[in-house]
Design an enzyme around this catalytic site. Structure first.
Site, mmCIF file in Angstrom:
data_model
loop_
_atom_site.group_PDB
_atom_site.id
_atom_site.type_symbol
_atom_site.label_atom_id
_atom_site.label_comp_id
_atom_site.label_asym_id
_atom_site.label_seq_id
_atom_site.Cartn_x
_atom_site.Cartn_y
_atom_site.Cartn_z
ATOM 1 C CB SER A 116 44.816 3.896 34.456
ATOM 2 O OG SER A 116 43.557 4.985 34.618
ATOM 3 C CG HIS A 158 47.655 4.789 32.474
ATOM 4 N ND1 HIS A 158 47.715 5.381 33.651
ATOM 5 C CD2 HIS A 158 46.852 5.128 31.705
ATOM 6 C CE1 HIS A 158 46.791 6.199 33.639
ATOM 7 N NE2 HIS A 158 46.209 6.331 32.477
ATOM 8 C CD GLU A 203 50.308 4.760 36.337
ATOM 9 O OE1 GLU A 203 50.519 5.047 37.496
ATOM 10 O OE2 GLU A 203 49.167 4.799 35.957
ATOM 11 C CG ASN A 212 44.048 7.660 36.964
ATOM 12 O OD1 ASN A 212 44.594 8.676 37.088
ATOM 13 N ND2 ASN A 212 43.613 7.020 36.034
#
Length: 589
Positions: free
Chosen positions: A419, A440, A452, A490
């Site tokens: 990520s 992810h 993700e 993130n």
């Protein structure tokens, strides 16, 4: 304007008539909660549009209370009939003191006044009200609903009757009493507003939709609601004012309100209270359904055999997920010892899953039978999907994808779990970029629902549809985004975590700022854990590496923390070695 209402019913000592001044996000929610428990409520707001809108919403809502309909008015004089008055106007000193002064002028001495301030100094506000003995607080951090947190508070100047009144309102609205404290509440509020502002700014770039941001953050961080949903609930004008004040006081650019907030406010889209914000709402305040485009499932290839490259926690978790779903799964590690350790770790995790009731013993046995291990990536050639979950090192990933590009069968889906590194770089190394995608997963992969799915400009529609359909079949919720450092979660999460770490450098910081901030974020905003505990869970070394990668790509928005670097240098890595910010073997009893 005063809306036509029945004559208020006589009240008893256990059912006071409650005035609510300010019918924005907080005030409307409180009024409706009190009305829902059968209380007579007098709602006051000087904005006639607000009164009209609330009248319409009350009529649209299904009747839930046996008590009389609320009195809605712009006339403060009607508050004379209240047994106590709650001030619920925006978190602005001048606005609150003005309203408290007006209530002071019309209500008899001894009438308890309850402020909903979450961050303003209560003793000073009590003095400014002109009747400090009558003022107590019920800190409401988000618009209240049944069971949501609220903190009763009072000063040394507060009378017992006023302090009791704050508890009366809490019980009448069926809220949950929490203990937070003024400074921790202010810090928690600033951190949450920082996160909300970053989410609005990310949406403003056009990177992903509001629905993608909210789904990713709600599932990836276990938040009670997505950040843009929360902005709508709190009121965009209210949040904008709070951010502006924080920016003025601190000079921190992360508090400078995202331009999209100003544009929406100028357009009259203030959130749920006006029926439009990032979402659109009906007259009851319920979000209207939206169509979210997804890849065409008919374009997807079938996935049978899965390969996983890596032997760490994420690789083991993904292999457990795929084997539990019935896919023959081959895990490739760097050595036989690492392969055996990975298989043992998966077996232990499956035993725990049976104990917790997540799977049956039969599914555990099926998963173990589906798992194989090896050390040579060439053994992955028969796989329909290969997921790279090795170390977050660009050289390691490039070498793996170069090998996978040579040895995997045509059409094999090649995925990376990164990520913070480039999916595009992995795709280029493979020599077959149309087949490469980012998947992810979140740790622990067997539990967390979010994946993700990050696509590059060269990812084929078939690859995208295959990844989406396969994730759904696993019981996961896929959220799509273009390849970009940090993706959605993130990039937002580490801005919030960095802001928490900045509290450690604040002059005059509380000696217990770590524990107090974590507790405040959990109790006031319902987050599953505070920022410092979360850093320990992620790993302080991993967190520092992600901070550095985000800083390279977004230098103004992300700054690595000196305190975090010093912790890692000292060997404090968090939960993984039982030494960190909240995880320590050296705690004083």
């Amino acid at each position: 304007m005063t809306t036509p209402t029945p004559t208020p019913a006589p009240t008893s000592a256990t059912a006071p008539v409650i005035g609510v001044v300010g019918l924005g996000s907080i005030g409307e929610a409180l009024l409706r909660a009190l009305h829902g428990t059968g209380h007579q409520v007098i709602g006051v707001d000087t904005d006639l549009d607000v009164l009209t809108r609330l009248t319409r919403r009350l009529k649209a809502a299904a009747p839930t209370a046996a008590g009389p309909e609320p009195v809605l008015t712009d006339d403060y004089i009607l508050l004379r009939g209240s047994d106590l008055v709650v001030e619920a106007v925006p978190e602005d000193w001048d606005v609150k003191t003005n309203v408290l002064g007006r209530v002071h002028d019309v209500c008899p001495p001894g009438t308890p006044l309850i402020t909903t301030t979450a961050t303003l100094p209560l003793a000073r506000l009590a003095i400014a009200s002109g009747r400090p003995a009558d003022l107590a607080a019920l800190r409401l951090f988000t618009p209240p609903t049944a069971g949501s947190p609220a903190e009763p508070a009072h000063t040394s100047l507060t009378s017992p009757e006023a302090a009791h009144a704050a508890h009366q309102v809490l019980e009448a609205a069926r809220l949950t009493a929490v203990r937070v404290g003024t400074w921790p509440a202010a810090d928690a509020t600033a951190l949450v507003l920082n996160l909300l502002n970053r989410a609005a700014a990310l949406h403003d770039t056009g990177y992903v939709s509001h629905h993608a941001i909210d789904t990713a953050m709600r599932l990836g961080c276990a938040l009670p609601a997505g950040p843009l949903q929360t902005l709508d609930a709190m009121g965009l004008d209210t949040v904008h004012a709070a951010l502006t004040d924080l920016h003025r006081r601190t000079g921190d650019p992360s508090f400078n309100p995202a331009p999209v907030l100003s544009r929406l406010i100028d357009d009259g889209r203030l959130g749920r209270k006006t029926g439009r914000g990032f979402y659109t709402y009906d007259d009851t305040g319920t979000p209207l359904p939206e169509h979210t485009p997804t890849p065409d499932p008919s374009a997807a290839r079938s996935i049978h055999q899965v390969g996983v490259v890596g032997s760490g926690a994420m690789a083991r978790g993904i292999a457990e997920v795929t084997a539990t779903a019935g896919h023959p799964t081959l895990l490739i590690a760097r050595s036989e010892d690492k392969a055996r350790a990975a298989l043992d770790g998966i077996a232990d995790s499956l035993v725990r899953a049976v104990r917790r009731g997540r799977i049956t013993p039969a599914i555990r046995d099926q998963a173990l039978a589906a798992l194989r291990t090896g050390t040579d990536v060439t053994a992955l050639a028969p796989c329909d999907l290969v997921i790279e979950a090795a170390a977050e090192d660009p050289h390691v990933k490039r070498d793996i994808f170069t090998a996978l590009g040579r040895t995997s069968a045509p059409g094999t889906l090649l995925a990376t779990t990164t990520s913070s590194l480039s999916v595009t770089a992995c795709a280029d190394a493979s020599g077959r970029p149309a087949d490469v995608i980012g998947l992810h997963f979140f740790n622990p992969a067997p539990v967390m629902r979010l994946v993700e799915i990050a696509h590059t400009p060269h990812t084929s529609p078939t690859t995208l549809a295959t990844a989406h359909t396969w994730c759904h079949a696993l019981g996961k919720t896929p959220v799509h985004c273009p390849d970009r450092t940090g993706f959605i979660v993130n990039s937002l999460l580490f801005g919030y975590l960095s802001a928490a770490l900045d509290l450690l450098d604040r002059r005059g910081a509380d000696d217990h700022v770590i524990e107090n901030t974590d507790t405040a974020v959990q109790r006031a905003y319902g987050f599953p854990m505070g920022p410092f505990a979360l850093l320990d869970t992620i790993g302080l070394d991993v967190s520092l590496a992600i901070q550095h990668r985000l800083h390279v790509h977004f230098p103004t928005a992300h700054q690595p923390s000196k305190a975090l670097a010093e912790l890692v240098t000292a060997g404090l890595l968090g939960r993984k070695n039982r030494d960190g910010l909240r995880t320590t073997t050296h705690r004083v009893p």
